[in-house]
Motif scaffolding. Structure first.
Motif, PDB file in Angstrom:
ATOM      1  N   GLY A   1      76.933  98.659  -5.566  1.00 37.36           N
ATOM      2  CA  GLY A   1      77.702  99.198  -4.403  1.00 37.36           C
ATOM      3  C   GLY A   1      79.028  97.882  -4.476  1.00 37.36           C
ATOM      4  N   LEU A   2      79.184  97.430  -5.458  1.00 40.19           N
ATOM      5  CA  LEU A   2      80.491  96.535  -5.441  1.00 40.19           C
ATOM      6  C   LEU A   2      81.744  96.978  -6.043  1.00 40.19           C
ATOM      7  N   ALA A   3      82.891  96.587  -5.629  1.00 37.23           N
ATOM      8  CA  ALA A   3      84.098  97.430  -5.941  1.00 37.23           C
ATOM      9  C   ALA A   3      84.742  96.623  -7.168  1.00 37.23           C
ATOM     10  N   MET A   4      85.400  97.444  -7.922  1.00 35.18           N
ATOM     11  CA  MET A   4      86.339  96.834  -8.992  1.00 35.18           C
ATOM     12  C   MET A   4      87.689  97.872  -8.421  1.00 35.18           C
ATOM     13  N   HIS A   5      88.733  97.242  -8.937  1.00 33.13           N
ATOM     14  CA  HIS A   5      90.041  97.736  -8.296  1.00 33.13           C
ATOM     15  C   HIS A   5      91.276  98.102  -9.515  1.00 33.13           C
ATOM     16  N   GLU A   6      91.979  98.741  -9.541  1.00 31.84           N
ATOM     17  CA  GLU A   6      93.116  98.790 -10.582  1.00 31.84           C
ATOM     18  C   GLU A   6      94.077  97.824 -10.003  1.00 31.84           C
TER      19      GLU A   6
ATOM     20  N   ARG B   1      93.865  83.488  -8.761  1.00 31.90           N
ATOM     21  CA  ARG B   1      93.104  82.142  -8.898  1.00 31.90           C
ATOM     22  C   ARG B   1      93.040  81.621  -7.367  1.00 31.90           C
ATOM     23  N   GLU B   2      93.899  81.442  -6.658  1.00 31.38           N
ATOM     24  CA  GLU B   2      93.991  80.983  -5.376  1.00 31.38           C
ATOM     25  C   GLU B   2      93.455  82.017  -4.395  1.00 31.38           C
ATOM     26  N   ALA B   3      93.678  83.350  -4.794  1.00 28.88           N
ATOM     27  CA  ALA B   3      93.193  84.134  -3.733  1.00 28.88           C
ATOM     28  C   ALA B   3      91.731  84.893  -4.272  1.00 28.88           C
ATOM     29  N   GLU B   4      91.294  84.170  -5.090  1.00 24.10           N
ATOM     30  CA  GLU B   4      89.688  84.281  -5.473  1.00 24.10           C
ATOM     31  C   GLU B   4      89.903  85.699  -5.926  1.00 24.10           C
ATOM     32  N   VAL B   5      90.395  86.344  -6.743  1.00 22.02           N
ATOM     33  CA  VAL B   5      90.513  87.343  -7.320  1.00 22.02           C
ATOM     34  C   VAL B   5      90.413  87.431  -8.805  1.00 22.02           C
ATOM     35  N   VAL B   6      89.309  87.883  -9.447  1.00 23.10           N
ATOM     36  CA  VAL B   6      89.291  87.639 -10.915  1.00 23.10           C
ATOM     37  C   VAL B   6      89.918  88.936 -11.724  1.00 23.10           C
ATOM     38  N   ARG B   7      90.425  88.812 -12.927  1.00 23.26           N
ATOM     39  CA  ARG B   7      91.191  89.641 -13.673  1.00 23.26           C
ATOM     40  C   ARG B   7      90.494  89.966 -15.006  1.00 23.26           C
ATOM     41  N   ILE B   8      90.256  91.311 -15.289  1.00 25.97           N
ATOM     42  CA  ILE B   8      90.131  91.849 -16.746  1.00 25.97           C
ATOM     43  C   ILE B   8      91.129  92.676 -16.988  1.00 25.97           C
ATOM     44  N   TYR B   9      92.150  92.166 -17.695  1.00 30.70           N
ATOM     45  CA  TYR B   9      93.570  92.703 -17.841  1.00 30.70           C
ATOM     46  C   TYR B   9      94.023  93.271 -16.806  1.00 30.70           C
TER      47      TYR B   9
ATOM     48  N   ILE C   1      92.367  95.117 -14.256  1.00 35.84           N
ATOM     49  CA  ILE C   1      91.335  95.336 -13.488  1.00 35.84           C
ATOM     50  C   ILE C   1      91.033  94.065 -12.631  1.00 35.84           C
ATOM     51  N   PHE C   2      91.077  94.321 -11.207  1.00 42.53           N
ATOM     52  CA  PHE C   2      90.935  93.131 -10.282  1.00 42.53           C
ATOM     53  C   PHE C   2      89.662  93.311  -9.478  1.00 42.53           C
ATOM     54  N   PHE C   3      89.029  92.214  -9.216  1.00 40.82           N
ATOM     55  CA  PHE C   3      87.974  92.475  -8.494  1.00 40.82           C
ATOM     56  C   PHE C   3      87.750  90.855  -7.922  1.00 40.82           C
ATOM     57  N   ASP C   4      87.046  90.984  -6.527  1.00 41.81           N
ATOM     58  CA  ASP C   4      86.910  89.830  -5.855  1.00 41.81           C
ATOM     59  C   ASP C   4      85.922  88.789  -6.467  1.00 41.81           C
ATOM     60  N   TYR C   5      85.971  87.603  -6.399  1.00 43.38           N
ATOM     61  CA  TYR C   5      85.125  86.569  -7.134  1.00 43.38           C
ATOM     62  C   TYR C   5      83.709  86.618  -6.504  1.00 43.38           C
ATOM     63  N   SER C   6      83.397  87.001  -5.190  1.00 46.56           N
ATOM     64  CA  SER C   6      82.267  87.451  -4.845  1.00 46.56           C
ATOM     65  C   SER C   6      81.419  88.474  -5.436  1.00 46.56           C
ATOM     66  N   VAL C   7      82.145  89.547  -6.354  1.00 49.50           N
ATOM     67  CA  VAL C   7      81.463  90.345  -7.000  1.00 49.50           C
ATOM     68  C   VAL C   7      80.519  89.588  -8.037  1.00 49.50           C
ATOM     69  N   LEU C   8      81.256  88.589  -8.666  1.00 46.77           N
ATOM     70  CA  LEU C   8      80.327  87.910  -9.694  1.00 46.77           C
ATOM     71  C   LEU C   8      79.175  87.419  -8.950  1.00 46.77           C
ATOM     72  N   LEU C   9      79.277  86.702  -7.753  1.00 47.86           N
ATOM     73  CA  LEU C   9      78.335  85.821  -7.229  1.00 47.86           C
ATOM     74  C   LEU C   9      77.016  86.813  -6.851  1.00 47.86           C
ATOM     75  N   ASN C  10      77.751  87.654  -6.361  1.00 43.89           N
ATOM     76  CA  ASN C  10      76.397  88.734  -5.907  1.00 43.89           C
ATOM     77  C   ASN C  10      75.854  89.426  -6.925  1.00 43.89           C
ATOM     78  N   THR C  11      76.259  89.775  -8.114  1.00 46.38           N
ATOM     79  CA  THR C  11      75.796  90.257  -8.921  1.00 46.38           C
ATOM     80  C   THR C  11      74.761  89.134  -9.722  1.00 46.38           C
ATOM     81  N   ASP C  12      75.258  88.007  -9.806  1.00 49.44           N
ATOM     82  CA  ASP C  12      74.471  86.728 -10.206  1.00 49.44           C
ATOM     83  C   ASP C  12      73.026  86.688  -9.400  1.00 49.44           C
ATOM     84  N   GLU C  13      73.209  86.757  -8.084  1.00 51.22           N
ATOM     85  CA  GLU C  13      72.360  86.652  -7.081  1.00 51.22           C
ATOM     86  C   GLU C  13      71.222  87.859  -7.493  1.00 51.22           C
ATOM     87  N   PHE C  14      71.704  89.032  -7.636  1.00 50.21           N
ATOM     88  CA  PHE C  14      70.937  90.281  -7.734  1.00 50.21           C
ATOM     89  C   PHE C  14      70.234  90.052  -9.068  1.00 50.21           C
ATOM     90  N   PHE C  15      70.583  89.584 -10.374  1.00 48.53           N
ATOM     91  CA  PHE C  15      69.751  89.521 -11.367  1.00 48.53           C
ATOM     92  C   PHE C  15      68.832  88.414 -11.200  1.00 48.53           C
TER      93      PHE C  15
END
Length: 408
Positions: A105-110, A121-129, A131-145
């Motif tokens: 249920g986590l979101a990624m954005h154009e 980085r200052e806004a805690e947004v991660v970029r894959i070219y 694709i943008f997503f909040d840094y918390s997406v990584l933390l929450n997915t790490d916690e899930f695993f």
């Protein structure tokens, strides 16, 4: 006296109909993709749909590049799995990790690739070219695993296929609790028992979290030898005719059947004469590899044949169908750009099947949706084979043939 037409001019005359607002994708591919890499993409669509989806062919797919973050798991790969068009997968771990975001249920954005990464980085947004997503997406997915691998069922050494199958059940349960459906490739693969392998399990955030838990005494460990042998066993079973459409195994897949001729195309373009339909291998089955990108997953899939032939000494000739989408050049010497002809010299591809090999130099994010849409429009669904459920059967086959070869 009229001059006899050259044999080199036997190809279809270039005379496409104008594209209109009513032109369908199948007609666009068949009639207007006439040259250069557009023609290779047309041939890729034809090869996949007309030959690789025959009932006696087992289809393995390899994934590199950030395909699941771009939504291609949801848009293309899950529909192909549900249609029975993909039987097993080897991927980078990153694709499975980022795929999990959607399933929990986590979101990624154009986004805009020109945005300053310092600002992001200052806004805690991660970029894959782009694709943008909040840094918390990584933390929450790490916690899930981390929470998942604390379960008793993970306190063992296992193949990456077993890990992904077990983890996929948790993703599927989270999907259902959130009211989501068909969002995660990991969940869909669990549901339909499609084995998912990672050739470098430590090279992703999943592997990083497994390593972190190991420092706390967690017993989960990946055995790469199991992955090498299980993938070789799948290919050997495919070539021996033990995987095909036609019979139910009391679930939803066809295993071990000598009957059934499979789907018929609905008006697809004709394969060129040099891409012939062979009568069928004496072994009774075929293996196809559909490569998206290259890298380690490509090698891991193709090395199954040298493992069978060279290392285990079992009589085999190589994969029957080779389809690759890549932007890598062959002249740099890298595996990602290596041609099917080069693969023949390693025993990876059957030399008699080289006409059934297509390389399209194109971005996978462009080619995959087109190939998927074409195949889903042109070929009726196949029975899902549920290969994960048959791993031990396939391993027993591999062991028995290795034992016989060792006695010679």
């Amino acid at each position: 006296m009229a001059r006899k037409q050259s044999k080199f001019l036997s190809g279809r005359r270039i005379d496409p109909k104008p594209i209109t607002g009513n032109t369908k994708l199948v007609d666009l591919v068949d009639n207007t993709f006439v040259a250069y890499n557009a023609a290779r993409l047309r041939e890729a669509c034809w090869l996949f749909t007309q030959k690789m989806l025959e009932p006696d062919v087992t289809v393995g797919v390899t994934l590199t590049g950030a395909l699941t973050p771009a939504g291609l798991g949801m848009s293309a790969l899950i529909p192909l799995i549900r249609a029975g068009f993909v039987d097993w997968i080897i991927s980078t771990g990153a694709n499975f990790y980022h795929d999990t975001h959607f399933g929990i249920g986590l979101a990624m954005h154009e986004g805009n690739a020109q945005t300053s990464d310092i600002v992001l980085r200052e806004a805690e947004v991660v970029r894959i070219y782009d694709i943008f997503f909040d840094y918390s997406v990584l933390l929450n997915t790490d916690e899930f695993f981390r929470r998942v691998i604390e379960a008793d069922e993970f306190q063992a050494t296992m193949s990456t296929a077993e890990f992904h199958y077990r983890a996929g059940r948790y993703v599927l349960e989270r999907e259902r609790k959130l009211g989501l459906k068909n969002k995660s490739l990991l969940a869909a693969a669990h549901e339909h028992a499609v084995p998912l392998y990672t050739s470098s399990p430590g090279d992703s955030s999943i592997g990083m979290n497994v390593a972190a838990k190991a420092l706390q005494g967690n017993k989960l460990a990946f055995d790469p030898s199991l992955d090498v042998n299980e993938t070789a066993a799948i290919v050997l079973a495919a070539k021996r005719g033990l995987i095909r459409d036609g019979a139910n195994d009391d679930r939803d897949g066809g295993i071990v059947s000598a009957s059934g001729r499979g789907a018929r195309l609905k008006g697809a373009g004709k394969m060129p004469a040099n891409r012939r339909q062979d009568a069928g291998a004496p072994s009774g089955g075929k293996s196809a590899i559909f490569i998206l990108g290259g890298g380690s997953p490509k090698n891991f899939a193709l090395q199954t044949e040298p493992q069978i032939q060279e290392v285990l000494g079992i009589d085999e000739r190589g994969h029957d169908y080779f389809l690759q989408i890549t932007d890598a050049r062959p002249d740099t010497g890298g595996l990602s750009g290596a041609t099917p002809g080069e693969a023949v010299s390693w025993g990876k591809v059957d030399p008699d099947r080289l006409p059934d090999a297509v390389v399209c130099y194109l971005d996978s994010t462009v080619a995959l949706p087109i190939i998927a849409a074409y195949a889903l429009a042109q070929h009726k669904p196949r029975k899902r084979r549920r290969l994960y459920d048959r791993r031990e059967d396939f391993m027993n086959l591999l062991r028995s043939e290795y034992e016989r070869s060792s006695r010679r």
